[in-house]
Design a protein around this motif. Structure first.
Motif, mmCIF file in Angstrom:
data_model
loop_
_atom_site.group_PDB
_atom_site.id
_atom_site.type_symbol
_atom_site.label_atom_id
_atom_site.label_comp_id
_atom_site.label_asym_id
_atom_site.label_seq_id
_atom_site.Cartn_x
_atom_site.Cartn_y
_atom_site.Cartn_z
ATOM 1 N N LEU A 16 0.859 -1.186 0.000
ATOM 2 C CA LEU A 16 0.000 0.000 0.000
ATOM 3 C C LEU A 16 0.886 1.223 0.000
ATOM 4 C CD1 LEU A 16 -2.478 -1.195 2.777
ATOM 5 C CD2 LEU A 16 -2.857 -1.258 0.322
ATOM 6 N N PHE A 17 0.576 2.199 -0.846
ATOM 7 C CA PHE A 17 1.299 3.470 -0.816
ATOM 8 C C PHE A 17 0.446 4.490 -0.083
ATOM 9 C CE2 PHE A 17 3.261 1.537 -4.601
ATOM 10 C CZ PHE A 17 4.589 1.648 -4.224
ATOM 11 N N GLY A 18 1.102 5.333 0.682
ATOM 12 C CA GLY A 18 0.366 6.361 1.407
ATOM 13 C C GLY A 18 0.876 6.436 2.830
ATOM 14 N N LEU A 42 -5.182 5.684 0.753
ATOM 15 C CA LEU A 42 -4.037 4.874 0.338
ATOM 16 C C LEU A 42 -4.228 4.383 -1.092
ATOM 17 C CD1 LEU A 42 -3.744 2.721 3.583
ATOM 18 C CD2 LEU A 42 -2.278 4.616 2.912
ATOM 19 N N ILE A 43 -3.132 3.933 -1.699
ATOM 20 C CA ILE A 43 -3.208 3.300 -3.014
ATOM 21 C C ILE A 43 -2.834 1.843 -2.835
ATOM 22 C CG2 ILE A 43 -2.239 3.214 -5.318
ATOM 23 C CD1 ILE A 43 -1.589 6.189 -4.995
ATOM 24 N N GLY A 44 -3.730 0.966 -3.236
ATOM 25 C CA GLY A 44 -3.432 -0.463 -3.126
ATOM 26 C C GLY A 44 -2.752 -0.936 -4.387
ATOM 27 N N ALA A 45 -1.426 -0.943 -4.387
ATOM 28 C CA ALA A 45 -0.703 -1.335 -5.598
ATOM 29 C C ALA A 45 -0.682 -2.850 -5.731
ATOM 30 C CB ALA A 45 0.714 -0.784 -5.568
ATOM 31 N N VAL A 46 -0.549 -3.563 -4.614
ATOM 32 C CA VAL A 46 -0.655 -5.025 -4.612
ATOM 33 C C VAL A 46 -1.518 -5.404 -3.424
ATOM 34 C CG1 VAL A 46 0.563 -7.197 -4.272
ATOM 35 C CG2 VAL A 46 1.581 -5.427 -5.693
ATOM 36 N N GLY A 63 -1.689 -7.818 -16.819
ATOM 37 C CA GLY A 63 -2.689 -6.864 -16.353
ATOM 38 C C GLY A 63 -2.502 -5.554 -17.083
ATOM 39 N N LEU A 64 -3.509 -4.687 -16.960
ATOM 40 C CA LEU A 64 -3.410 -3.399 -17.631
ATOM 41 C C LEU A 64 -2.375 -2.531 -16.932
ATOM 42 C CD1 LEU A 64 -7.192 -2.649 -18.188
ATOM 43 C CD2 LEU A 64 -5.524 -3.522 -19.835
ATOM 44 N N SER A 65 -2.059 -1.426 -17.570
ATOM 45 C CA SER A 65 -1.110 -0.481 -16.980
ATOM 46 C C SER A 65 -1.639 -0.010 -15.623
ATOM 47 C CB SER A 65 -0.958 0.708 -17.926
ATOM 48 O OG SER A 65 0.122 1.476 -17.527
ATOM 49 N N GLY A 66 -0.768 -0.012 -14.638
ATOM 50 C CA GLY A 66 -1.163 0.468 -13.320
ATOM 51 C C GLY A 66 -1.829 -0.589 -12.461
ATOM 52 N N SER A 67 -1.871 -1.837 -12.934
ATOM 53 C CA SER A 67 -2.557 -2.859 -12.156
ATOM 54 C C SER A 67 -1.673 -3.441 -11.059
ATOM 55 C CB SER A 67 -3.052 -3.968 -13.081
ATOM 56 O OG SER A 67 -1.983 -4.482 -13.827
ATOM 57 N N GLY A 68 -0.402 -3.050 -11.029
ATOM 58 C CA GLY A 68 0.448 -3.478 -9.918
ATOM 59 C C GLY A 68 1.443 -4.574 -10.248
ATOM 60 N N LYS A 69 1.624 -4.850 -11.547
ATOM 61 C CA LYS A 69 2.532 -5.927 -11.943
ATOM 62 C C LYS A 69 3.957 -5.653 -11.487
ATOM 63 C CE LYS A 69 1.706 -5.098 -16.295
ATOM 64 N NZ LYS A 69 0.797 -3.948 -16.316
ATOM 65 N N SER A 70 4.448 -4.460 -11.849
ATOM 66 C CA SER A 70 5.833 -4.139 -11.490
ATOM 67 C C SER A 70 5.999 -4.141 -9.978
ATOM 68 C CB SER A 70 6.220 -2.767 -12.016
ATOM 69 O OG SER A 70 6.105 -2.748 -13.404
ATOM 70 N N THR A 71 5.010 -3.603 -9.297
ATOM 71 C CA THR A 71 5.122 -3.535 -7.843
ATOM 72 C C THR A 71 5.203 -4.943 -7.256
ATOM 73 O OG1 THR A 71 3.755 -1.559 -7.978
ATOM 74 C CG2 THR A 71 4.120 -2.473 -5.810
ATOM 75 N N LEU A 72 4.390 -5.851 -7.764
ATOM 76 C CA LEU A 72 4.428 -7.221 -7.251
ATOM 77 C C LEU A 72 5.805 -7.837 -7.465
ATOM 78 C CD1 LEU A 72 3.233 -9.715 -6.057
ATOM 79 C CD2 LEU A 72 2.191 -10.283 -8.242
ATOM 80 N N ASP A 191 10.596 -7.686 -16.568
ATOM 81 C CA ASP A 191 9.494 -6.725 -16.428
ATOM 82 C C ASP A 191 9.200 -6.090 -17.786
ATOM 83 O OD1 ASP A 191 7.692 -4.787 -15.813
ATOM 84 O OD2 ASP A 191 8.852 -3.872 -14.191
ATOM 85 N N GLU A 192 8.168 -6.583 -18.435
ATOM 86 C CA GLU A 192 7.799 -6.114 -19.775
ATOM 87 C C GLU A 192 9.018 -5.944 -20.676
ATOM 88 O OE1 GLU A 192 4.727 -3.378 -20.258
ATOM 89 O OE2 GLU A 192 4.034 -3.443 -18.185
ATOM 90 N N PRO A 193 9.802 -6.998 -20.864
ATOM 91 C CA PRO A 193 11.079 -6.813 -21.558
ATOM 92 C C PRO A 193 10.905 -6.399 -23.022
ATOM 93 C CG PRO A 193 10.605 -9.135 -21.285
ATOM 94 C CD PRO A 193 9.578 -8.401 -20.488
HETATM 95 N N1 ATP Z 1 6.098 4.978 -5.277
HETATM 96 C C1 ATP Z 1 4.768 4.990 -5.463
HETATM 97 N N2 ATP Z 1 3.991 5.830 -4.747
HETATM 98 C C2 ATP Z 1 2.645 5.855 -4.927
HETATM 99 N N3 ATP Z 1 1.996 5.071 -5.789
HETATM 100 C C3 ATP Z 1 2.719 4.210 -6.535
HETATM 101 C C4 ATP Z 1 4.138 4.120 -6.402
HETATM 102 N N4 ATP Z 1 4.586 3.175 -7.264
HETATM 103 C C5 ATP Z 1 3.492 2.700 -7.884
HETATM 104 N N5 ATP Z 1 2.371 3.316 -7.455
HETATM 105 C C6 ATP Z 1 1.001 3.042 -7.882
HETATM 106 O O1 ATP Z 1 0.774 1.667 -7.777
HETATM 107 C C7 ATP Z 1 -0.010 1.201 -8.853
HETATM 108 C C8 ATP Z 1 0.678 0.037 -9.535
HETATM 109 O O2 ATP Z 1 1.831 0.495 -10.216
HETATM 110 P P1 ATP Z 1 2.760 -0.471 -11.073
HETATM 111 O O3 ATP Z 1 3.909 0.324 -11.541
HETATM 112 O O4 ATP Z 1 3.065 -1.675 -10.274
HETATM 113 O O5 ATP Z 1 1.823 -0.842 -12.273
HETATM 114 P P2 ATP Z 1 2.171 -1.735 -13.550
HETATM 115 O O6 ATP Z 1 1.121 -2.770 -13.605
HETATM 116 O O7 ATP Z 1 3.565 -2.159 -13.536
HETATM 117 O O8 ATP Z 1 1.890 -0.704 -14.712
HETATM 118 P P3 ATP Z 1 2.711 -0.505 -16.091
HETATM 119 O O9 ATP Z 1 2.165 -1.483 -17.062
HETATM 120 O O10 ATP Z 1 2.336 0.898 -16.465
HETATM 121 O O11 ATP Z 1 4.155 -0.683 -15.796
HETATM 122 C C9 ATP Z 1 -0.238 2.385 -9.766
HETATM 123 O O12 ATP Z 1 -1.528 2.883 -9.509
HETATM 124 C C10 ATP Z 1 0.786 3.372 -9.335
HETATM 125 O O13 ATP Z 1 0.297 4.674 -9.502
#
Ligand code: ATP
Ligand code: MG
Lengths: 345, 671
Positions: A16-18, A42-46, A63-72, A191-193
């Motif tokens: 969670l971000f925030g 908060l933002i639930g990234a994962v 998943g779509l952009s912003g769905s949290g893949k990179s964060t996971l 990561d999306e190579p």
């Molecule tokens: N450092 C951060 N602070 C706040 N929010 C963040 C941070 N990093 C990521 N997020 C949020 O977490 C969510 C997931 O981000 P993430 O980068 O994991 O998405 P993604 O699936 O990899 O997208 P993409 O396909 O664009 O790479 C997004 O809504 C993003 O705005």
């Protein structure tokens, strides 16, 4: 592969971000819902990710952009600290490892390829590929010898002296791949190579990737937002939406039994024949066969054979006949009609 | 968004009312309370906080008695002096005196310094390495000029100081910057210090340093390093933050330790941006080395200073031009290094010499000219008989101008003094200090809330409380008039530069050059034409502070979304209407930032104009410097910094306010 041991897994991982997310998570008993997360600002990234990656498997996160893949994936490699949960690699909890232990694990057991290549602009191809070994303190001659090996493996022989900006996107990503393989990692994160490459090159790189994997047999966690790519490469796929893992399964399972509309939307335009296996569409065995097809073979790969024959083909699994594939079924699959086969997931 | 718009509109409508009332109240207060509340009009002498004597006493104690247990403070400054002294001696031996044995007049030269042809050749080679033959020719030409016009020896003294100061400044700035990048705590601690250091006028640095290190080249070197380091810290933090996240992730993924991460990943990846910082350190060092001639730096700065003191215009201009030439050469050279194209692959040629052609040439050239110099005097030092001097020419020219145009120049000067400068000065000095402090607080409250109000008011109060009010008002008056004039000249030029591409290019070259010139240089032509006094100071300040007004205006207009301009044209606006109704309002926040920069530069120049006899805070610092009175210098210097901080915060808040109103930036904020 089903029976290979689990290499990397995570249980109840949250990011969670925030402001003060740890307290928030504890207060909600590690199971807040979307409304509670939004209310707290908060933002639930994962959210509550549970994943098991088996040895030698290509595990894709989609998943779509912003769905949290990179964060996971960054939680799995502990590039960022998860808010809660555990990450288990080779039967030990990564989150309890010390800084020094993490450095050791990353140096010898993990490799990562990045979407925008992340090459060091001041080093040549050779310098970039040898860099992970340089960090480990390997002597110059030894690391350059090893770097030359992997450079040849990815087909860049002769370009060792070039600087990254002198290479095309595809070539740069080959350098990225070579660099991540230089240390012979046990687990390979990508990561999306191929997302930054144009479609033709992307296709070529996917083939290259499959070729490499057939030689190397790594355990792979691969991120993409392109379902086509996922089907081509995956053993199993996890689909993410707004931080939640919606469904985990083989590409075939996602197509035949999507968990919800979001998954169905992803799989809508995929030619069924490329995904469905013979076993998933076969009918009960008859008796008179023109030939045999393996149970896990994709319909598209055997279609020509089945269509050309007058009699059905037997579907064989582990030496026993489990069903049959008729011309009609193949045609139904090819034209996209509903098939009422004995689907398995 | 809409409601925000409404609110601000209401606020601004109320705004005029508030200001009108405030001004009327201020006027009534000034008129009615002269006898009632005399303390509010003139800050009472008895109330002055004697902090400056406390500071002086503290410094005395520091130098004479302070001890850290193992060593005393004096020993500390001595060892710093010693540490700085030997590289400086080495550099001076190399460039100007040659290796000496013994002291004073018995000194014997063991080896000669680098031959002038050697220095010239190596610098030209650097120009060729960094860019091309054209740059090599420019750099070579600049140094040839220095030799031909008899400025070589002084220039080499200045160059030796820079050669020592720049690496120390860069390394120190880099270290502090890396620390600040790594530790948010450290960054928080260092940021206000950096802010303050950028607003405290240059002279104010010199006073305590003079006191601690005594008069001489080492003190000058210390001042130079302290002055030139802060921008490097800033640039380093910024450059490291700009490194792509993926690259940082990559470094961690391959298991870099913190040290490897810094030196093998972050710093190399940020190198192009870091080089911009190096260029700044070089230019600031040059500026400071010139000014530090007041506390014992020799070289070109000393020549200018002593010429100024003798009012020997010819000699002063000659040295001034030499500074300009040196500044241009160093600036272009370091900029070329900063923007050098990234490396290309090449088949590694065989042999060290072929792999390092420039270095080999330089070594060979130094050896050749060294041997040649022993045999042939002109190789070692440019023959004096061939030197040209322009001093008498300049002297004659100035004499001619002053005789021929005396009436005009004097007329202009008197006109401005009588009609603008003196009335405004009287006006400002007549307003009670309490009223001005209250108005500053009110402005802070309107633009940025109670926190800014408190800052503006309490800083004003501090200026009054330390007994600096009158001098501060003279500073405000000179600075204010100069800024208004600079804006009146600079903004139209900026508009022209943005509208017309050819004009834009010419203007760009001119302001680039203006900005590389050390501030000292601006004094020469002014003194030459108008001698000393407030008017001369004002002209110098305007000339020095003009560049940002032009630059920001042009940038503000160029960055406007072209769609908006097209929409205006489509709606049938004439060119003037487009400019007046679309471009200028949209560029206003940017223009305000330019004016902010102009104020900062004006304040820093104003202090230097103390040399031409103003009666403001700058003069106060200058007197403190000549008397080595630390407390006096620091208090006056800090007062200038306070004025700068008040102006900076108010304008930044105003600009942010305006930006938000125009919907240009949602996040807004003060700075
Ligand atoms: N450092 C951060 N602070 C706040 N929010 C963040 C941070 N990093 C990521 N997020 C949020 O977490 C969510 C997931 O981000 P993430 O980068 O994991 O998405 P993604 O699936 O990899 O997208 P993409 O396909 O664009 O790479 C997004 O809504 C993003 O705005
Ligand atoms: Mg991503």
């Amino acid at each position: 592969m089903k029976d290979s041991p689990v290499k990397l897994s995570c249980r109840g991982v949250w990011k969670l971000f925030g402001p003060d997310p740890k307290r928030f998570l504890a207060r909600h008993n590690h199971a807040p819902d979307n409304a509670a997360i939004a209310d707290a600002g908060l933002i639930g990234a994962v959210c509550d990710a549970n994943i098991e990656v088996r040895e030698g498997e290509i595990f894709i996160i989609m998943g779509l952009s912003g769905s949290g893949k990179s964060t996971l994936v960054r939680c799995l490699s502990r590039l960022i600290e998860p808010t809660g949960g555990e990450v288990i690699f080779d039967n030990r909890d990564l989150l309890t490892a010390s800084e020094a232990e993490m450095i050791e694990i990353r140096r010898h057991k993990m490799g990562m390829v990045f979407q925008h290549f992340a090459l060091l602009p001041h080093l040549t191809v050779l310098g970039n590929v040898a860099f992970p070994l340089e960090v480990q303190g390997v002597a110059r001659a030894a690391r350059e010898a090893r770097a030359l090996e992997v450079i040849e493996l990815v087909g860049l022989k002769g370009r060792e002296g070039y600087y990254p900006r002198e290479l095309s996107g595809g070539q740069q990503q080959r350098v990225g791949i070579a660099r991540s393989l230089a240390v012979e990692p046990e687990i390979w994160f990508l990561d999306e190579p191929f997302s930054a490459l144009d479609p033709l090159i992307r296709r070529e790189m996917q083939d290259e990737f499959l070729r490499l994997q057939s030689v190397l047999k790594k355990t792979i966690v691969f991120i993409t937002h392109d379902f086509d790519e996922a089907i081509r490469l995956a053993d199993r796929v996890a689909i993410m939406k707004d931080g939640w893992t919606i469904q985990i399964g083989t590409p075939e399972a996602l197509v035949t039994a999507p968990a919800d509309d979001y998954v169905a939307e992803f799989t809508k335009d995929i030619p069924r024949a490329k995904v469905l296996s013979a076993a998933s569409v076969m009918e009960p065995p008859g008796g008179d066969y023109a030939g045999e097809v393996p149970a896990e073979a994709r319909v598209a790969d055997v279609a020509a054979r089945v269509e050309a024959a007058d009699k059905p083909h037997a579907v064989v699994s582990d030496g026993t006949i489990v069903g049959q594939l008729t011309r009609q079924i193949v045609i139904d699959v090819l034209v996209g009609r509903e098939v009422g086969g004995g689907g398995q997931t | 968004m809409n409601s925000v718009l409404h609110q601000t509109r209401d606020l601004s409508r109320n705004g005029w009312a508030v200001w009108g009332l405030a001004l009327i109240a201020a006027w009534l207060f000034s008129q009615l309370t002269v006898d009632l509340l005399p303390w509010a009009h003139k800050y009472p002498r008895d109330w002055i906080w004697p902090i400056r004597f406390e500071i002086t006493a503290f410094m005395k104690w520091l130098v004479n008695d302070a001890t850290f247990g193992l060593f005393t403070f004096k020993e500390l400054t001595r060892s710093v002096s010693w540490l700085l002294d030997w590289p400086l001696t080495a550099a001076t031996s190399l460039f100007s005196t040659g290796l000496m044995k013994g002291q004073g007049s018995d000194a014997v030269q063991l080896t000669p310094p680098l031959a002038w042809l050697a220095v010239l050749g190596v610098l030209a080679a650097m120009g060729h390495y960094a860019r091309d033959w054209k740059l090599a020719a420019l750099v070579g030409g600049c140094f040839l000029y220095l030799a031909v016009f008899g400025q070589w020896d002084s220039a080499m003294v200045t160059l030796s100081s820079i050669v020592v100061a720049v690496p120390i400044g860069v390394a120190g700035g880099l270290m502090l910057g890396i620390l600040a990048y790594r530790s948010p705590w450290f960054e928080k601690a260092i940021r206000p210090v950096l802010d303050l250091m950028q607003t405290v006028p240059i002279f104010a640095y010199l006073v305590p340093i003079l006191f601690l290190f005594g008069f001489g080249p080492v003190a000058a070197m210390t001042a130079t390093i302290i002055y030139a380091m802060p921008p490097m810290v800033r640039v380093t933090v910024l450059a490291l933050r700009q490194v792509a996240d993926e690259i940082v992730d990559f470094g961690r993924m391959v298991g870099c330790t913190r040290r490897q991460m810094t030196w093998k990943v972050l710093v190399p990846a940020a190198m192009p941006s870091l080089m911009v910082g190096v260029n700044q350190v070089i230019m600031l060092s040059l500026n400071m080395v010139i000014i530090a001639s007041m506390i014992g730096a020799g070289g070109l700065g000393f020549d200018v200073l002593s010429a100024l003191r003798r009012l020997d215009i010819g000699a002063g201009l000659e040295a001034g031009i030499a500074i300009v030439v040196l500044a241009i050469a160093l600036d272009r050279l370091s900029q070329a290094f900063a923007s050098r194209p990234p490396p290309q692959h090449h088949d590694q040629p065989q042999g060290w010499v072929r792999r390092h052609p420039w270095l080999s040439f330089s070594i060979l050239w130094i050896a050749l000219t060294g041997i040649g110099g022993l045999l042939l005097e002109p190789v070692q030092a440019y023959p004096e008989t061939l030197e040209l001097t322009t001093a008498s020419f300049w002297g004659e020219l100035v004499k001619y101008i002053n005789i021929t145009f005396f009436d005009y120049l004097e007329g202009i000067k008197t006109f401005f003094l009588l009609n603008l400068l003196i009335p405004f000065k009287r006006f400002l000095l007549d307003i009670p200090w309490a009223v001005i402090a209250a108005l500053a607080g009110l402005a802070g409250w309107r633009l940025g809330g109670w926190k800014l109000a408190l800052t503006a008011f309490s800083l004003s109060l501090l200026i009054a409380a330390t007994g600096q009010w009158e001098k501060a008002m003279v500073t405000v008056y000179l600075c204010g008039i100069s800024v208004v004039i600079a804006s009146l000249i600079g903004i139209p030029i900026g508009i022209l530069a943005a509208q017309n591409q050819r004009a834009g290019k010419v203007v760009q070259v001119i302001i680039d050059t203006l900005q590389t010139l050390p501030s000292f240089v601006y004094l020469m032509p002014v003194v030459m034409l108008f001698r000393v006094g407030d008017f001369a100071a004002m002209i110098a300040v305007v000339a020095y502070a003009l560049a940002p007004a032009i630059r920001y205006t042009a940038h503000g207009i160029r960055q406007i979304d072209p769609n908006l301009v097209e929409a205006g044209i489509a709606a049938g606006c004439t060119r003037w209407q487009v400019l007046g109704k679309i471009k200028l309002p949209l560029a206003l926040p940017e223009i305000m930032l330019g004016i902010n920069q102009t104020i900062m530069l004006a304040l820093s120049m104003l202090v230097i104009t103390a040399l031409v006899g103003t009666r403001d805070l700058g003069q106060e610092v200058y007197i403190a410097l000549t008397k080595a009175d630390t407390g006096r210098g620091i208090v006056a210097g800090l007062s200038v910094a306070f004025i700068a901080i008040i102006a900076d915060r108010l304008i930044a808040a105003g600009s942010g306010h305006m930006r938000r109103r125009l919907g240009l930036a949602e996040e807004g904020g003060g700075k």
